[in-house]
Design an enzyme around this catalytic site. Structure first.
Site, PDB file in Angstrom:
ATOM      1  N   GLN A 187     -53.573  40.049  -2.261  1.00 25.52           N
ATOM      2  CA  GLN A 187     -53.635  39.058  -1.186  1.00 25.52           C
ATOM      3  C   GLN A 187     -54.462  37.857  -1.622  1.00 25.52           C
ATOM      4  O   GLN A 187     -54.082  36.702  -1.381  1.00 25.52           O
ATOM      5  CB  GLN A 187     -54.244  39.688   0.058  1.00 25.52           C
ATOM      6  CG  GLN A 187     -54.510  38.686   1.179  1.00 25.52           C
ATOM      7  CD  GLN A 187     -55.084  39.351   2.411  1.00 25.52           C
ATOM      8  OE1 GLN A 187     -54.351  39.953   3.174  1.00 25.52           O
ATOM      9  NE2 GLN A 187     -56.395  39.246   2.610  1.00 25.52           N
ATOM     10  N   GLU A 223     -62.380  40.911  -2.525  1.00 23.08           N
ATOM     11  CA  GLU A 223     -61.598  41.413  -3.655  1.00 23.08           C
ATOM     12  C   GLU A 223     -60.894  42.724  -3.328  1.00 23.08           C
ATOM     13  O   GLU A 223     -60.027  43.157  -4.083  1.00 23.08           O
ATOM     14  CB  GLU A 223     -62.502  41.606  -4.868  1.00 23.08           C
ATOM     15  CG  GLU A 223     -62.926  40.333  -5.543  1.00 23.08           C
ATOM     16  CD  GLU A 223     -63.640  40.607  -6.850  1.00 23.08           C
ATOM     17  OE1 GLU A 223     -62.988  40.520  -7.913  1.00 23.08           O
ATOM     18  OE2 GLU A 223     -64.842  40.929  -6.801  1.00 23.08           O
ATOM     19  N   LYS A 224     -61.262  43.355  -2.228  1.00 24.94           N
ATOM     20  CA  LYS A 224     -60.612  44.613  -1.826  1.00 24.94           C
ATOM     21  C   LYS A 224     -59.089  44.442  -1.784  1.00 24.94           C
ATOM     22  O   LYS A 224     -58.341  45.289  -2.252  1.00 24.94           O
ATOM     23  CB  LYS A 224     -61.147  45.027  -0.458  1.00 24.94           C
ATOM     24  CG  LYS A 224     -60.316  46.033   0.325  1.00 24.94           C
ATOM     25  CD  LYS A 224     -60.400  47.429  -0.255  1.00 24.94           C
ATOM     26  CE  LYS A 224     -59.927  48.468   0.744  1.00 24.94           C
ATOM     27  NZ  LYS A 224     -58.595  48.213   1.305  1.00 24.94           N
ATOM     28  N   GLU A 277     -68.735  46.675   7.361  1.00 23.44           N
ATOM     29  CA  GLU A 277     -69.689  46.079   6.427  1.00 23.44           C
ATOM     30  C   GLU A 277     -69.022  45.127   5.444  1.00 23.44           C
ATOM     31  O   GLU A 277     -69.635  44.155   4.998  1.00 23.44           O
ATOM     32  CB  GLU A 277     -70.433  47.184   5.662  1.00 23.44           C
ATOM     33  CG  GLU A 277     -71.461  47.926   6.497  1.00 23.44           C
ATOM     34  CD  GLU A 277     -72.536  46.987   7.045  1.00 23.44           C
ATOM     35  OE1 GLU A 277     -72.999  46.100   6.292  1.00 23.44           O
ATOM     36  OE2 GLU A 277     -72.901  47.130   8.218  1.00 23.44           O
ATOM     37  N   GLY A 278     -67.777  45.402   5.098  1.00 21.94           N
ATOM     38  CA  GLY A 278     -67.062  44.492   4.211  1.00 21.94           C
ATOM     39  C   GLY A 278     -66.887  43.119   4.828  1.00 21.94           C
ATOM     40  O   GLY A 278     -67.153  42.094   4.193  1.00 21.94           O
ATOM     41  N   HIS A 279     -66.461  43.076   6.087  1.00 22.68           N
ATOM     42  CA  HIS A 279     -66.320  41.790   6.788  1.00 22.68           C
ATOM     43  C   HIS A 279     -67.666  41.080   6.907  1.00 22.68           C
ATOM     44  O   HIS A 279     -67.762  39.860   6.719  1.00 22.68           O
ATOM     45  CB  HIS A 279     -65.751  42.005   8.190  1.00 22.68           C
ATOM     46  CG  HIS A 279     -64.374  42.572   8.216  1.00 22.68           C
ATOM     47  ND1 HIS A 279     -64.066  43.735   8.872  1.00 22.68           N
ATOM     48  CD2 HIS A 279     -63.206  42.134   7.658  1.00 22.68           C
ATOM     49  CE1 HIS A 279     -62.772  43.992   8.729  1.00 22.68           C
ATOM     50  NE2 HIS A 279     -62.233  43.041   8.002  1.00 22.68           N
TER      51      HIS A 279
END
Length: 283
Positions: A153, A148-149, A35-37
């Site tokens: 990076q 932002e996870k 879901e993040g992607h």
């Protein structure tokens, strides 16, 4: 949706899209889409008319003892998710297409990439900076969306784009969490049910920090051991680092100043799985 594996072909397609005045957005992943992607794809779609999703498990950002060989690679499932999300192109090159036999160049991000994750994983951000630079050159996007996870990076990539004068706009997308507050990650599949339950202490620690700063408590150094104790309350969770940073400079911060933004960074070994998380605070 087209699946492209050849960097030269992908670059030619991107150049043609630009000539046709198509606004290109790229979302870079290592696959195992979640879901993040998918939220990154949605963010890109708000701005760009053409979406390129890259899927590449980059060997140069893994240390020899890390999980490169067992990292999940469910490509058919990923392609189905990409199609459902209305991605236009999936760029999924083999390793030897991205790193030819005589490949020699590495992008070093400098001090920003040597602390926190960079200290725990030496060479990691050189691998990240190198592959991001290559993918930006190949996909030629106008915008690139990152979550932002992976806060450090994101900071490294922003600095890279600025320092190397790369003509792309970096978009930040918020962290996606499950119903218990755990930040979604491809590596969460490694967690047992017991480890997943224990890992909720990361979110509890971040929420505690948020409450303390809202009081307001400006002594960030005083909050860190409180968060550490919350995380250690789960016996299987062992903090690697807990640190506040200035969200603009990414330098460690001990005292907060009103009107500034800070970020609390966490890295925790939860049983057999290493987890990272963070939260941003406006003081």
């Amino acid at each position: 949706m087209q699946i492209i594996t050849d960097p030269i072909q992908m670059q030619a397609i991107a150049e043609k899209l630009r000539l046709n005045r198509q606004l290109i957005g790229v979302v870079m992943t290592m696959g195992a889409l979640h879901e993040g992607h998918l939220s990154l794809i949605k963010e890109a779609r708000k701005i760009a008319g053409t979406i390129i999703l890259t899927i590449f498990v980059n060997p140069r950002q893994f240390a020899p003892h890390e999980d490169f060989h067992r990292y999940p690679r469910p490509f058919e499932q990923d392609a189905a998710h990409a199609k459902a999300a209305e991605v236009d192109y999936v760029f999924a090159p083999p390793v030897d297409a991205m790193y030819t036999g005589n490949f020699q160049t590495t992008v070093h991000p400098g001090p920003l990439g040597e602390q926190f994750e960079g200290k725990q994983r030496p060479g990691h951000f050189s691998g990240v900076a190198t592959i991001v630079t290559k993918l930006l050159q190949i996909t030629r996007p106008h915008i690139a969306v990152f979550g932002e996870k992976d806060a450090q990076q994101l900071a490294v990539i922003k600095q890279l784009v600025k320092d190397l004068n790369i003509d792309v706009r970096i978009i930040e997308a918020p962290i996606i969490r499950d119903e218990n507050g755990l930040a979604v990650s491809s590596r969460n599949i490694y967690l047992s049910a017991k480890e997943r339950d224990a890992a909720t202490v990361l979110y509890k620690g971040l929420c505690h920090a948020e409450r303390r700063i809202a009081e307001p408590c400006l002594d960030l150094d005083a909050i860190v051991p409180e968060v550490e104790n919350i995380i250690k309350s789960a016996l299987s969770c062992h903090p690697e680092y807990i640190c506040f940073v200035d969200d603009e400079t990414f330098l460690p911060a001990s005292k907060a100043e009103k009107g500034k933004t800070y970020r609390l960074l966490l890295a925790v070994q939860a049983g057999t799985v290493r987890l990272i998380d963070n939260r941003k605070f406006m003081v």
